[in-house]
Design a protein around this motif. Structure first.
Motif, PDB file in Angstrom:
ATOM      1  N   LEU A  15       0.837  -1.210   0.000  1.00 19.72           N
ATOM      2  CA  LEU A  15       0.000   0.000   0.000  1.00 19.72           C
ATOM      3  C   LEU A  15       0.869   1.257   0.000  1.00 19.72           C
ATOM      4  N   LEU A  16       1.899   1.249   0.819  1.00 16.01           N
ATOM      5  CA  LEU A  16       2.822   2.394   0.856  1.00 16.01           C
ATOM      6  C   LEU A  16       3.577   2.541  -0.463  1.00 16.01           C
ATOM      7  N   ALA A  17       4.061   1.439  -0.993  1.00 10.87           N
ATOM      8  CA  ALA A  17       4.843   1.484  -2.222  1.00 10.87           C
ATOM      9  C   ALA A  17       4.017   1.937  -3.428  1.00 10.87           C
ATOM     10  N   PHE A  18       2.739   1.559  -3.465  1.00 10.60           N
ATOM     11  CA  PHE A  18       1.879   1.876  -4.610  1.00 10.60           C
ATOM     12  C   PHE A  18       0.830   2.937  -4.281  1.00 10.60           C
ATOM     13  N   ARG A  19       1.058   3.740  -3.242  1.00  7.54           N
ATOM     14  CA  ARG A  19       0.044   4.709  -2.804  1.00  7.54           C
ATOM     15  C   ARG A  19      -0.350   5.697  -3.886  1.00  7.54           C
ATOM     16  N   SER A  21      -0.941   4.862  -6.997  1.00  5.81           N
ATOM     17  CA  SER A  21      -1.693   4.153  -8.030  1.00  5.81           C
ATOM     18  C   SER A  21      -3.182   4.473  -7.963  1.00  5.81           C
ATOM     19  N   ASP A  22      -3.767   4.702  -9.124  1.00  8.14           N
ATOM     20  CA  ASP A  22      -5.209   4.958  -9.188  1.00  8.14           C
ATOM     21  C   ASP A  22      -6.030   3.725  -8.822  1.00  8.14           C
ATOM     22  N   HIS A  23      -5.444   2.538  -8.960  1.00 12.09           N
ATOM     23  CA  HIS A  23      -6.157   1.295  -8.647  1.00 12.09           C
ATOM     24  C   HIS A  23      -6.523   1.201  -7.165  1.00 12.09           C
ATOM     25  N   LEU A  24      -5.753   1.832  -6.301  1.00 12.47           N
ATOM     26  CA  LEU A  24      -5.989   1.729  -4.859  1.00 12.47           C
ATOM     27  C   LEU A  24      -7.074   2.670  -4.353  1.00 12.47           C
ATOM     28  N   LYS A  25      -7.381   3.698  -5.126  1.00 16.55           N
ATOM     29  CA  LYS A  25      -8.437   4.661  -4.768  1.00 16.55           C
ATOM     30  C   LYS A  25      -8.213   5.268  -3.376  1.00 16.55           C
ATOM     31  N   LEU A  26      -6.961   5.636  -3.093  1.00 19.78           N
ATOM     32  CA  LEU A  26      -6.642   6.266  -1.814  1.00 19.78           C
ATOM     33  C   LEU A  26      -7.015   7.742  -1.870  1.00 19.78           C
ATOM     34  N   ALA A  27      -7.488   8.271  -0.751  1.00 21.58           N
ATOM     35  CA  ALA A  27      -7.899   9.676  -0.671  1.00 21.58           C
ATOM     36  C   ALA A  27      -6.795  10.501  -0.012  1.00 21.58           C
ATOM     37  N   SER A  28      -6.845  11.804  -0.211  1.00 20.59           N
ATOM     38  CA  SER A  28      -5.841  12.685   0.392  1.00 20.59           C
ATOM     39  C   SER A  28      -6.275  13.179   1.775  1.00 20.59           C
ATOM     40  N   TRP A  30      -8.938  12.212   5.457  1.00 21.51           N
ATOM     41  CA  TRP A  30      -9.543  11.135   6.241  1.00 21.51           C
ATOM     42  C   TRP A  30     -10.908  10.780   5.721  1.00 21.51           C
ATOM     43  N   PRO A  31     -11.303   9.537   5.596  1.00 20.33           N
ATOM     44  CA  PRO A  31     -10.462   8.352   5.732  1.00 20.33           C
ATOM     45  C   PRO A  31      -9.642   8.155   4.454  1.00 20.33           C
ATOM     46  N   TYR A  32      -8.381   7.927   4.595  1.00 19.26           N
ATOM     47  CA  TYR A  32      -7.474   7.817   3.457  1.00 19.26           C
ATOM     48  C   TYR A  32      -7.729   6.572   2.632  1.00 19.26           C
ATOM     49  N   LEU A  33      -8.199   5.546   3.294  1.00 18.03           N
ATOM     50  CA  LEU A  33      -8.400   4.256   2.643  1.00 18.03           C
ATOM     51  C   LEU A  33      -9.871   4.019   2.339  1.00 18.03           C
ATOM     52  N   PRO A  34     -10.182   3.273   1.283  1.00 13.98           N
ATOM     53  CA  PRO A  34     -11.561   2.848   1.051  1.00 13.98           C
ATOM     54  C   PRO A  34     -12.044   2.007   2.237  1.00 13.98           C
ATOM     55  N   TRP A  35     -13.358   1.986   2.455  1.00 15.19           N
ATOM     56  CA  TRP A  35     -13.894   1.279   3.627  1.00 15.19           C
ATOM     57  C   TRP A  35     -13.500  -0.190   3.636  1.00 15.19           C
ATOM     58  N   PHE A  86      -2.879 -14.139  -1.629  1.00 14.22           N
ATOM     59  CA  PHE A  86      -2.476 -12.742  -1.496  1.00 14.22           C
ATOM     60  C   PHE A  86      -1.895 -12.224  -2.811  1.00 14.22           C
ATOM     61  N   VAL A  87      -1.006 -12.986  -3.411  1.00 23.16           N
ATOM     62  CA  VAL A  87      -0.375 -12.578  -4.670  1.00 23.16           C
ATOM     63  C   VAL A  87      -1.422 -12.406  -5.762  1.00 23.16           C
ATOM     64  N   LEU A  88      -2.344 -13.358  -5.873  1.00 25.79           N
ATOM     65  CA  LEU A  88      -3.399 -13.273  -6.883  1.00 25.79           C
ATOM     66  C   LEU A  88      -4.329 -12.077  -6.647  1.00 25.79           C
ATOM     67  N   MET A  89      -4.695 -11.852  -5.404  1.00 23.47           N
ATOM     68  CA  MET A  89      -5.592 -10.733  -5.095  1.00 23.47           C
ATOM     69  C   MET A  89      -4.906  -9.398  -5.396  1.00 23.47           C
ATOM     70  N   TRP A  90      -3.632  -9.283  -5.027  1.00 17.92           N
ATOM     71  CA  TRP A  90      -2.912  -8.044  -5.319  1.00 17.92           C
ATOM     72  C   TRP A  90      -2.805  -7.847  -6.837  1.00 17.92           C
ATOM     73  N   GLY A  91      -2.490  -8.921  -7.548  1.00 17.12           N
ATOM     74  CA  GLY A  91      -2.413  -8.833  -9.005  1.00 17.12           C
ATOM     75  C   GLY A  91      -3.730  -8.402  -9.620  1.00 17.12           C
ATOM     76  N   ALA A  92      -4.827  -8.966  -9.152  1.00 18.23           N
ATOM     77  CA  ALA A  92      -6.149  -8.596  -9.668  1.00 18.23           C
ATOM     78  C   ALA A  92      -6.460  -7.136  -9.363  1.00 18.23           C
ATOM     79  N   MET A  93      -6.106  -6.700  -8.163  1.00 19.48           N
ATOM     80  CA  MET A  93      -6.405  -5.320  -7.768  1.00 19.48           C
ATOM     81  C   MET A  93      -5.637  -4.322  -8.630  1.00 19.48           C
ATOM     82  N   MET A  94      -4.437  -4.653  -9.020  1.00 16.30           N
ATOM     83  CA  MET A  94      -3.606  -3.721  -9.772  1.00 16.30           C
ATOM     84  C   MET A  94      -3.785  -3.846 -11.287  1.00 16.30           C
TER      85      MET A  94
END
Length: 156
Positions: A15-19, A21-28, A30-35, A86-94
């Motif tokens: 999450l920190l390394a790819f913060r 990325s548009d795929h993560l939908k992080l906000a600038s 609070w709350p920074y992360l999707p629910w 975990f690897v598959l889920m991360w790959g799918a998310m990105m």
């Protein structure tokens, strides 16, 4: 024990390394992360705590030591199920088309559920007391809820 901490540490690090990325939908703000990520953090934290408490429980000389077959079954569930998941889920998310990852994710999910069920029904069903069962429920249901939240984030 090491396999227990691989997913939460890796998830946070990625999450920190790819913060950016548009795929993560992080906000600038609070709350920074999707629910869904907040649910992953809470449920995954409960699961990790349950696994650590179970490990500590078995390190006490007053409690039964885990036989080699049981340790192997638990390692197979975590190492051949949880880590590849975990690897598959991360790959799918990105990935721009996460549905391409759906079949491998479901195959690993089925294997993981079978491996966990084997461990629970072969080794734990008759032998475990109330405390150890509580730790197992924390681990299994915490991971299940975390996975469902992450799955929802990716595919819904």
């Amino acid at each position: 024990m090491v396999l227990l901490f691989v997913p939460p540490v890796l998830f946070g690090a990625l999450l920190l390394a790819f913060r950016g990325s548009d795929h993560l939908k992080l906000a600038s703000e609070w709350p920074y992360l999707p629910w869904q990520f907040l649910v992953v953090a809470v449920a995954g934290g409960v699961a990790t705590l349950g696994g650590a408490l179970d490990w500590r429980y078995h390190r006490s000389p007053l409690n039964m030591k885990i036989p080699k077959k049981e340790r192997d079954a638990e390692a197979a569930a975590l190492g051949l199920g949880g880590v590849p998941m975990f690897v598959l889920m991360w790959g799918a998310m990105m990935h721009p088309k996460p549905t391409l990852w759906l079949i491998p994710i479901l195959v690993v999910l089925i294997y993981t559920v079978v491996a966990i069920s084997y461990d629970e029904f072969v080794f734990h069903i008759k032998r475990c007391g109330r405390v150890e069962n509580a730790y197992h429920r924390m681990l299994v249901f915490g991971n299940g809820i975390a996975w469902l939240a992450w799955f929802h984030f990716i595919f819904c």
